[in-house]
Design a protein around this motif. Structure first.
Motif, mmCIF file in Angstrom:
data_model
loop_
_atom_site.group_PDB
_atom_site.id
_atom_site.type_symbol
_atom_site.label_atom_id
_atom_site.label_comp_id
_atom_site.label_asym_id
_atom_site.label_seq_id
_atom_site.Cartn_x
_atom_site.Cartn_y
_atom_site.Cartn_z
ATOM 1 N N ASP A 112 6.007 -9.707 -0.091
ATOM 2 C CA ASP A 112 7.158 -9.182 1.047
ATOM 3 C C ASP A 112 8.157 -10.081 1.498
ATOM 4 N N HIS A 113 9.112 -9.850 1.249
ATOM 5 C CA HIS A 113 10.554 -10.056 1.150
ATOM 6 C C HIS A 113 10.248 -11.455 3.177
ATOM 7 N N LEU A 114 9.923 -11.266 3.829
ATOM 8 C CA LEU A 114 10.046 -11.198 4.874
ATOM 9 C C LEU A 114 8.618 -13.135 4.945
ATOM 10 N N ASN A 115 8.033 -13.177 4.442
ATOM 11 C CA ASN A 115 7.348 -14.015 3.831
ATOM 12 C C ASN A 115 7.408 -15.436 3.277
ATOM 13 N N CYS A 116 8.975 -15.148 2.868
ATOM 14 C CA CYS A 116 9.582 -15.848 1.800
ATOM 15 C C CYS A 116 10.658 -17.285 2.623
ATOM 16 N N ASP A 117 10.460 -17.706 1.828
ATOM 17 C CA ASP A 117 11.609 -19.148 2.723
ATOM 18 C C ASP A 117 12.543 -19.638 1.312
ATOM 19 N N ILE A 118 13.732 -20.045 1.990
ATOM 20 C CA ILE A 118 15.180 -19.857 0.761
ATOM 21 C C ILE A 118 15.259 -21.005 1.645
ATOM 22 N N VAL A 119 15.157 -21.540 -0.227
ATOM 23 C CA VAL A 119 15.704 -23.372 0.585
ATOM 24 C C VAL A 119 17.290 -23.211 -1.201
ATOM 25 N N MET A 120 17.963 -23.732 -0.468
ATOM 26 C CA MET A 120 19.309 -24.779 -1.300
ATOM 27 C C MET A 120 19.437 -25.989 -0.853
ATOM 28 N N LYS B 174 0.804 -1.229 0.106
ATOM 29 C CA LYS B 174 -0.130 -0.064 -0.500
ATOM 30 C C LYS B 174 0.993 1.109 0.136
ATOM 31 N N LEU B 175 1.823 1.334 0.150
ATOM 32 C CA LEU B 175 2.513 2.358 0.553
ATOM 33 C C LEU B 175 2.904 2.699 -1.293
ATOM 34 N N TYR B 176 2.866 4.499 -1.388
ATOM 35 C CA TYR B 176 2.920 5.264 -2.043
ATOM 36 C C TYR B 176 3.903 4.507 -3.546
ATOM 37 N N SER B 177 5.489 4.365 -2.939
ATOM 38 C CA SER B 177 6.906 3.927 -4.096
ATOM 39 C C SER B 177 6.553 2.887 -4.419
ATOM 40 N N THR B 178 5.563 1.654 -3.431
ATOM 41 C CA THR B 178 5.418 0.784 -4.596
ATOM 42 C C THR B 178 4.264 0.341 -5.267
ATOM 43 N N LYS B 179 3.065 1.006 -5.064
ATOM 44 C CA LYS B 179 1.824 1.032 -5.965
ATOM 45 C C LYS B 179 2.269 1.604 -7.285
#
Length: 111
Positions: A40-48, A18-23
C-alpha cells in the motif's frame, strides 16, 4: 523451475490487496515462479539521505525489490507517483513510470 532461473521480487503498489485485479497480478507473478507482494503506497515513507533514496513500508526498509507494478488510484496520484519515482531512483524497474502516470491524469494532455 530449473536451477538456473532467476526469481524476481515484484511489488504491486495497490491500496487494496483484495481487489480482483491485484489478486490476479499476484497470482500471475507466482505462477511464473517469482515472489509477489502487495504494498500500500500510502503506508510508504520516502527517505532521501546521504546513503541515497530509501523506502520504508510499515517501518521496514524495502530491499531487493526487482520490479514494481503501480496500481495508483486517481485520488492519490501525487503521493503514489512520488513513491514510484523513489523506486525509479533506487534503480527498480517500474511497469509504468511516474511521468506516464502523471501525464495520463492530465485530461487535456492525454487527449
Amino acid at each position: 523451475m530449473s536451477g538456473n532461473e532467476i526469481i524476481m521480487k515484484i511489488a504491486v503498489l495497490s491500496r487494496n490487496p483484495k481487489l480482483y485485479s491485484t489478486k490476479r497480478l499476484i497470482e500471475a507473478i507466482k505462477q511464473r515462479g517469482h515472489e509477489g507482494l502487495v504494498i500500500d503506497h500510502l503506508n510508504c515513507d520516502i527517505v532521501m539521505d546521504d546513503k541515497g533514496p530509501t523506502i520504508y513500508y510499515k517501518g521496514e526498509k524495502l530491499t531487493n525489490i526487482d520490479a514494481v507494478i503501480p496500481r495508483i488510484g486517481a485520488s492519490v496520484t501525487f503521493y503514489g507517483t512520488a513513491v514510484v519515482r523513489q523506486f525509479e531512483m533506487m534503480k527498480v524497474f517500474s511497469a509504468v513510470d511516474s511521468l506516464a502516470i502523471t501525464r495520463s491524469r492530465d485530461k487535456l494532455r492525454s487527449l
